[in-house]
Design a protein around this motif. Structure first.
Motif, PDB file in Angstrom:
ATOM      1  N   ALA A   5       3.935   7.750 -16.881  1.00  0.00           N
ATOM      2  CA  ALA A   5       3.232   6.230 -17.549  1.00  0.00           C
ATOM      3  C   ALA A   5       4.177   5.075 -17.039  1.00  0.00           C
ATOM      4  O   ALA A   5       3.633   3.980 -16.603  1.00  0.00           O
ATOM      5  N   LEU A   6       5.408   5.298 -17.166  1.00  0.00           N
ATOM      6  CA  LEU A   6       6.274   4.264 -16.598  1.00  0.00           C
ATOM      7  C   LEU A   6       6.210   3.994 -15.119  1.00  0.00           C
ATOM      8  O   LEU A   6       6.180   2.913 -14.635  1.00  0.00           O
ATOM      9  N   ILE A   7       6.146   5.295 -14.429  1.00  0.00           N
ATOM     10  CA  ILE A   7       5.983   4.844 -12.954  1.00  0.00           C
ATOM     11  C   ILE A   7       4.672   3.972 -12.519  1.00  0.00           C
ATOM     12  O   ILE A   7       4.638   3.502 -11.812  1.00  0.00           O
ATOM     13  N   GLU A   8       3.556   4.210 -13.326  1.00  0.00           N
ATOM     14  CA  GLU A   8       2.164   3.516 -13.125  1.00  0.00           C
ATOM     15  C   GLU A   8       2.583   2.321 -13.669  1.00  0.00           C
ATOM     16  O   GLU A   8       1.343   1.529 -13.702  1.00  0.00           O
ATOM     17  N   ASP A   9       3.668   1.846 -14.483  1.00  0.00           N
ATOM     18  CA  ASP A   9       3.460   0.535 -15.238  1.00  0.00           C
ATOM     19  C   ASP A   9       3.140  -0.761 -14.651  1.00  0.00           C
ATOM     20  O   ASP A   9       3.512  -0.969 -13.141  1.00  0.00           O
ATOM     21  N   PRO A  10       1.959  -1.399 -14.967  1.00  0.00           N
ATOM     22  CA  PRO A  10       1.676  -2.498 -14.276  1.00  0.00           C
ATOM     23  C   PRO A  10       2.599  -3.639 -14.045  1.00  0.00           C
ATOM     24  O   PRO A  10       2.384  -4.289 -13.051  1.00  0.00           O
ATOM     25  N   SER A  11       3.418  -3.827 -14.972  1.00  0.00           N
ATOM     26  CA  SER A  11       4.444  -5.033 -14.798  1.00  0.00           C
ATOM     27  C   SER A  11       5.330  -4.498 -13.600  1.00  0.00           C
ATOM     28  O   SER A  11       5.788  -5.285 -12.632  1.00  0.00           O
ATOM     29  N   LEU A  12       5.773  -3.140 -13.588  1.00  0.00           N
ATOM     30  CA  LEU A  12       6.710  -3.006 -12.430  1.00  0.00           C
ATOM     31  C   LEU A  12       5.873  -3.075 -11.394  1.00  0.00           C
ATOM     32  O   LEU A  12       6.382  -3.683 -10.405  1.00  0.00           O
ATOM     33  N   ARG A  13       4.716  -2.572 -11.221  1.00  0.00           N
ATOM     34  CA  ARG A  13       3.921  -2.861  -9.806  1.00  0.00           C
ATOM     35  C   ARG A  13       3.917  -4.279  -9.495  1.00  0.00           C
ATOM     36  O   ARG A  13       4.064  -4.731  -8.317  1.00  0.00           O
ATOM     37  N   GLN A  14       3.562  -5.064 -10.195  1.00  0.00           N
ATOM     38  CA  GLN A  14       3.557  -6.448 -10.048  1.00  0.00           C
ATOM     39  C   GLN A  14       4.718  -6.959  -9.497  1.00  0.00           C
ATOM     40  O   GLN A  14       4.774  -7.782  -8.631  1.00  0.00           O
ATOM     41  N   GLU A  15       6.033  -6.706 -10.199  1.00  0.00           N
ATOM     42  CA  GLU A  15       6.969  -7.373  -9.830  1.00  0.00           C
ATOM     43  C   GLU A  15       7.269  -6.680  -8.384  1.00  0.00           C
ATOM     44  O   GLU A  15       7.863  -7.686  -7.504  1.00  0.00           O
ATOM     45  N   VAL A  16       7.432  -5.434  -8.220  1.00  0.00           N
ATOM     46  CA  VAL A  16       7.615  -4.955  -6.995  1.00  0.00           C
ATOM     47  C   VAL A  16       6.746  -5.623  -5.860  1.00  0.00           C
ATOM     48  O   VAL A  16       7.300  -6.048  -4.558  1.00  0.00           O
ATOM     49  N   ALA A  17       5.657  -5.682  -6.244  1.00  0.00           N
ATOM     50  CA  ALA A  17       4.657  -6.420  -4.966  1.00  0.00           C
ATOM     51  C   ALA A  17       5.002  -7.427  -4.816  1.00  0.00           C
ATOM     52  O   ALA A  17       5.020  -7.934  -3.622  1.00  0.00           O
ATOM     53  N   ALA A  18       5.415  -8.448  -5.688  1.00  0.00           N
ATOM     54  CA  ALA A  18       5.621  -9.809  -5.382  1.00  0.00           C
ATOM     55  C   ALA A  18       6.869  -9.936  -4.697  1.00  0.00           C
ATOM     56  O   ALA A  18       7.161 -10.695  -3.770  1.00  0.00           O
ATOM     57  N   GLU A  75       0.816  -1.337  -0.008  1.00  0.00           N
ATOM     58  CA  GLU A  75       0.116   0.024   0.073  1.00  0.00           C
ATOM     59  C   GLU A  75       0.839   1.494  -0.027  1.00  0.00           C
ATOM     60  O   GLU A  75       0.809   2.292  -0.783  1.00  0.00           O
ATOM     61  N   ARG A  76       2.078   1.197   0.776  1.00  0.00           N
ATOM     62  CA  ARG A  76       2.764   2.226   0.898  1.00  0.00           C
ATOM     63  C   ARG A  76       3.478   2.617  -0.573  1.00  0.00           C
ATOM     64  O   ARG A  76       3.705   3.604  -1.014  1.00  0.00           O
ATOM     65  N   PHE A  77       3.839   1.362  -1.295  1.00  0.00           N
ATOM     66  CA  PHE A  77       4.238   1.818  -2.751  1.00  0.00           C
ATOM     67  C   PHE A  77       3.426   2.253  -3.555  1.00  0.00           C
ATOM     68  O   PHE A  77       3.523   3.131  -4.374  1.00  0.00           O
ATOM     69  N   ASP A  78       1.900   1.707  -3.371  1.00  0.00           N
ATOM     70  CA  ASP A  78       1.087   2.427  -4.367  1.00  0.00           C
ATOM     71  C   ASP A  78       0.963   3.975  -3.950  1.00  0.00           C
ATOM     72  O   ASP A  78       0.533   4.580  -4.965  1.00  0.00           O
ATOM     73  N   ARG A  79       0.805   4.191  -2.649  1.00  0.00           N
ATOM     74  CA  ARG A  79       0.744   5.648  -2.407  1.00  0.00           C
ATOM     75  C   ARG A  79       1.898   6.403  -3.183  1.00  0.00           C
ATOM     76  O   ARG A  79       1.948   7.369  -3.694  1.00  0.00           O
ATOM     77  N   ALA A  80       3.208   5.733  -3.059  1.00  0.00           N
ATOM     78  CA  ALA A  80       4.414   6.429  -3.656  1.00  0.00           C
ATOM     79  C   ALA A  80       4.119   6.653  -5.189  1.00  0.00           C
ATOM     80  O   ALA A  80       4.491   7.453  -5.668  1.00  0.00           O
ATOM     81  N   VAL A  81       3.651   5.614  -5.755  1.00  0.00           N
ATOM     82  CA  VAL A  81       3.401   5.652  -7.144  1.00  0.00           C
ATOM     83  C   VAL A  81       2.312   6.619  -7.731  1.00  0.00           C
ATOM     84  O   VAL A  81       2.627   7.527  -8.624  1.00  0.00           O
ATOM     85  N   ARG A  82       1.425   6.798  -6.833  1.00  0.00           N
ATOM     86  CA  ARG A  82       0.481   7.887  -6.947  1.00  0.00           C
ATOM     87  C   ARG A  82       0.932   9.238  -7.059  1.00  0.00           C
ATOM     88  O   ARG A  82       0.934  10.167  -8.035  1.00  0.00           O
ATOM     89  N   SER A  83       1.758   9.511  -5.768  1.00  0.00           N
ATOM     90  CA  SER A  83       2.488  10.827  -5.558  1.00  0.00           C
ATOM     91  C   SER A  83       3.580  11.102  -6.805  1.00  0.00           C
ATOM     92  O   SER A  83       3.553  12.204  -7.284  1.00  0.00           O
ATOM     93  N   ALA A  84       4.148   9.880  -7.142  1.00  0.00           N
ATOM     94  CA  ALA A  84       5.384  10.290  -7.997  1.00  0.00           C
ATOM     95  C   ALA A  84       4.978  10.558  -9.288  1.00  0.00           C
ATOM     96  O   ALA A  84       5.295  11.350 -10.083  1.00  0.00           O
ATOM     97  N   ALA A  85       3.747   9.732  -9.652  1.00  0.00           N
ATOM     98  CA  ALA A  85       3.191   9.944 -11.048  1.00  0.00           C
ATOM     99  C   ALA A  85       2.580  11.460 -11.119  1.00  0.00           C
ATOM    100  O   ALA A  85       2.504  12.208 -12.252  1.00  0.00           O
ATOM    101  N   GLY A  86       2.019  11.754  -9.922  1.00  0.00           N
ATOM    102  CA  GLY A  86       1.593  13.119  -9.871  1.00  0.00           C
ATOM    103  C   GLY A  86       2.346  14.303 -10.169  1.00  0.00           C
ATOM    104  O   GLY A  86       2.264  15.154 -10.926  1.00  0.00           O
ATOM    105  N   GLU A  87       3.624  13.960  -9.703  1.00  0.00           N
ATOM    106  CA  GLU A  87       4.827  14.844  -9.720  1.00  0.00           C
ATOM    107  C   GLU A  87       5.306  14.992 -11.090  1.00  0.00           C
ATOM    108  O   GLU A  87       5.442  15.953 -11.693  1.00  0.00           O
TER     109      GLU A  87
END
Lengths: 92, 582
Positions: free
Chosen positions: B80-93, B43-55
């Motif tokens: 778009a790269l920050i929000e990349d689904p593959s990236l998120r999937q790998e990090v979450a795993a 969840e912390r990573f997802d929050r960071a993704v939202r703020s970083a993409a916003g930035e």
């Protein structure tokens, strides 16, 4: 709607090779379709065409051949749209 | 396992987890999360993704308005790269399955992908790594920002890996926390190297790009003896280095035991061993290595890497900082010894010098810019009220020059007296002997100063007219050259006749074979970089002054540098067989 499997090969026309903005556009386009889309360049595959990261990872340089493969009801339109993006030259 | 070769600048071996300091100094502190807390971490990573993409989108907007859409689009792509689904999937795993922190998982994923790109053998594609690192940095800044407090203290000693370190950053490293460091940039003669050496932190610099291949927390080895950095070592290599480390620890224990023993020869002659320091932080090393004081406190650091010249107060504080750590020891402060390019207040650019080493530098520069010089002289004098501060002028070439410098010093003294500022009226004033003319006139100079300090590094280059950094003539630059040794002998004789102390503060003092010769011609003070002091003390305690005298007399009759080197090596082999093995 009937399921379709469409395969098409294109050549990367941009001098910079397949670049970040192009990958992002591809991924955005892919997200608008229902079908599953795979990109293949040599031995490397991008299994998820909605991921710009995976597309970049193909490492397709200028003049490289990339195969687009889509399976789904809207595969035809998807392949055409992605082929257009990949074979386009981007302004600097 | 990956082995990177660089330049060995500070000896020693260290094994430990990597601490990667990137250019923007976002650091990954912790590798693991508490068990069972992965949903919160994701969840912390997802929050960071939202703020970083916003930035990134905010940047896109600004850049588009200012430079045009096509430039802004680059940052849109980053979003778009920050929000990349593959990236998120790998990090979450990785967070879920390995228990990694979001920072560490992200860093691993990005670095693996960057490495794939770099391996593509296409320059343009390889350059794209920088986009990935930009994204990593944006996300890390968000993540690290969320837990800045927790990162303030490192939980364990680490090996610092960075693109480059400034000398002052290096000087501030905590030796208990930083086992060693390795940098992509830098060279043998950089100040960073000098400081690392003085602090006794094993270091390798000039490794070229390697930061992309390593993540914070990875096990790495720094071999400061051979100039090697090993990433992800295999079991055999690890074992080899563990053994080397133990041997080193044994050697160091022996040197620590030497610390509290006096530097006295077997026939009872006391030799004063002093330390050369560059930064105030190094003063602690003087005590740790059992030195008798500071034989050379270089003051150039005050001028490096800054826009404006330091104030009198800054000089004064830097001197007091050393004094406070060594309240009862002599501290010889050398006045500025640099070229004109380092001063911002020297506004009138001097004509391009064809040969800067024969030009306006050091004392010459100070005498050309007396106002600048006065600032330093005032600060040194003020500090002299609080301890055994001595002042030393570098690069004196003539008697007239020495007199001019002393006159200025007396003038500043008078000024301080009028202002009723306390200082030591009888502050010892010395001169460096590093220009051949000064060496030849040593008997005259000796009447007007309280001590000599022979700067062998410059003396050798001026005597032999050879620049040691010019590889085509470097063979001429040789401390063993009979002309150099005879000249040093003459200076020592002149000092003896005038009954003033004389010291050698060049690199010769740090080399056991030359230290033996120097004791042999009658030197009773040697000044070397702090880390070299235990070794020299061991030498002193193993010899007799009488044997050294005989050896030195033999050397002074020899014809060539080669003869002298092999003779001194032979002598040393007999006295300290292990000194040559290193």
């Amino acid at each position: 709607m009937p399921q379709q499997r469409v395969v098409r090969s294109v050549t990367i026309a941009d001098r910079q090779g397949l670049h970040v903005r192009q990958a992002v556009e591809c991924a955005r386009a892919a997200a608008r379709f229902q079908c599953q889309i795979i990109l293949v360049h040599g031995e490397r595959r991008a299994e998820n065409c909605r991921s710009p990261f995976d597309i970049l990872q193909l490492g397709a340089g200028y003049g490289a051949e990339v195969t687009i493969e889509a399976i789904g009801s809207d595969a035809q339109e998807a392949v055409e749209e992605i082929a257009t993006i990949l074979s386009r030259e981007f302004p600097n | 396992m990956e082995i990177k070769r660089g330049v060995a600048v500070s000896p020693g071996v260290a094994i430990g987890p990597a601490w990667v300091l990137d250019t923007e100094e976002v650091r990954i502190g912790e590798r693991f999360i508490a068990p069972g807390t992965y949903p919160e971490e994701i969840e912390r990573f997802d929050r960071a993704v939202r703020s970083a993409a916003g930035e990134a989108r905010q940047v896109q907007k600004t850049v588009s308005e200012r430079l045009g859409e096509q430039y802004g689009a680059i940052f849109g792509a980053h979003a778009a790269l920050i929000e990349d689904p593959s990236l998120r999937q790998e990090v979450a795993a990785q967070i879920r399955d390995q228990g990694f922190t979001a920072e560490y998982a992200l860093s691993r994923v990005i670095r693996r992908r960057a490495k794939l790109l770099a391996g593509l053998n296409d320059r343009i594609l390889a350059d794209r790594q920088s986009d990935l690192f930009d994204i990593e940095k944006r996300l890390l800044r968000q993540l690290v920002g969320q837990r800045q407090q927790q990162l303030q203290k490192l939980s364990q000693p680490t090996i610092l890996l960075a693109h480059d370190l400034t000398p002052s950053e290096t000087a501030q490293l905590d030796r208990r926390q930083v086992l060693a460091f390795a940098t992509e940039a830098g060279g043998r003669t950089s100040h960073t190297a000098i400081v690392a050496n003085a602090l006794g932190i094993p270091a390798v610099v000039g490794l070229g790009p390697f930061l992309t291949d390593v993540s914070g927390g990875d096990l790495v080895i720094v071999d400061g003896n051979r100039g090697v950095l090993i990433l992800d070592p295999d079991a055999e290599t690890l074992e080899h280095y563990r053994q080397a480390q133990q041997a080193q620890a044994g050697h160091e224990r022996e040197l620590v035991e030497l610390r509290d023993l006096p530097a006295v020869t077997r026939d009872g002659v006391r030799i004063f061993l002093l330390g050369n320091i560059e930064f105030p932080e190094e003063a602690a090393q003087i005590l740790e290595r059992g030195a008798d004081g500071v034989g050379l406190y270089r003051t150039e650091f005050l001028y490096l890497g800054r826009k404006e010249d330091p104030t009198e107060q800054e000089h004064f504080q830097a001197y007091l900082q050393v004094l406070r750590q060594l309240p009862s020891k002599p501290i010889v402060i050398r006045t500025l010894d640099i070229g004109a390019d380092k001063f911002s207040s020297v506004t009138e650019p001097l004509a391009q010098e064809r040969n800067p080493f024969l030009g306006v530098r050091s004392l010459r520069l100070c005498l050309h810019n007396k106002n600048l010089f006065r600032v330093q002289l005032r600060a040194i004098l003020r500090a002299s009220a609080y301890g055994d501060i001595r002042i030393m002028f570098p690069m004196v070439s003539t008697l007239a020059e020495l007199r001019e410098a002393k006159l200025l010093l007396y003038d500043v003294m008078e000024e301080l007296s009028e202002e009723q500022v306390p200082f030591n009226q009888r502050i010892p004033v010395g001169t460096m002997i590093e220009v051949p003319s000064a060496a030849l006139m040593a008997d005259q100079l000796a009447r007007e100063v309280d001590f000599f300090s022979i700067g062998t590094n410059d003396l050798i280059q001026y005597v032999l007219a050879a620049d040691r950094t010019n590889e085509n003539v470097a063979y001429l630059y040789n401390a063993s050259d009979p002309a150099v040794l005879r000249l040093i002998d003459q200076v020592v004789r002149a000092a003896e006749r005038a009954r003033i102390p004389v010291n050698v503060c060049g690199e010769m003092s740090a080399e056991p074979m030359y230290a033996y010769f120097l004791v042999g011609i009658g030197l009773r003070q040697l000044s070397a970089s702090p880390h070299a002091i235990p070794e020299i003390k061991r030498l002193v305690r193993s010899i007799t002054a009488e044997d050294a005298r005989r050896a030195a007399q033999a050397v002074l009759q020899m014809e060539t540098a080669q003869d002298i080197t092999s003779y001194l090596r032979d002598q040393l082999r007999r006295i300290l067989p292990e000194a040559l093995a290193v």
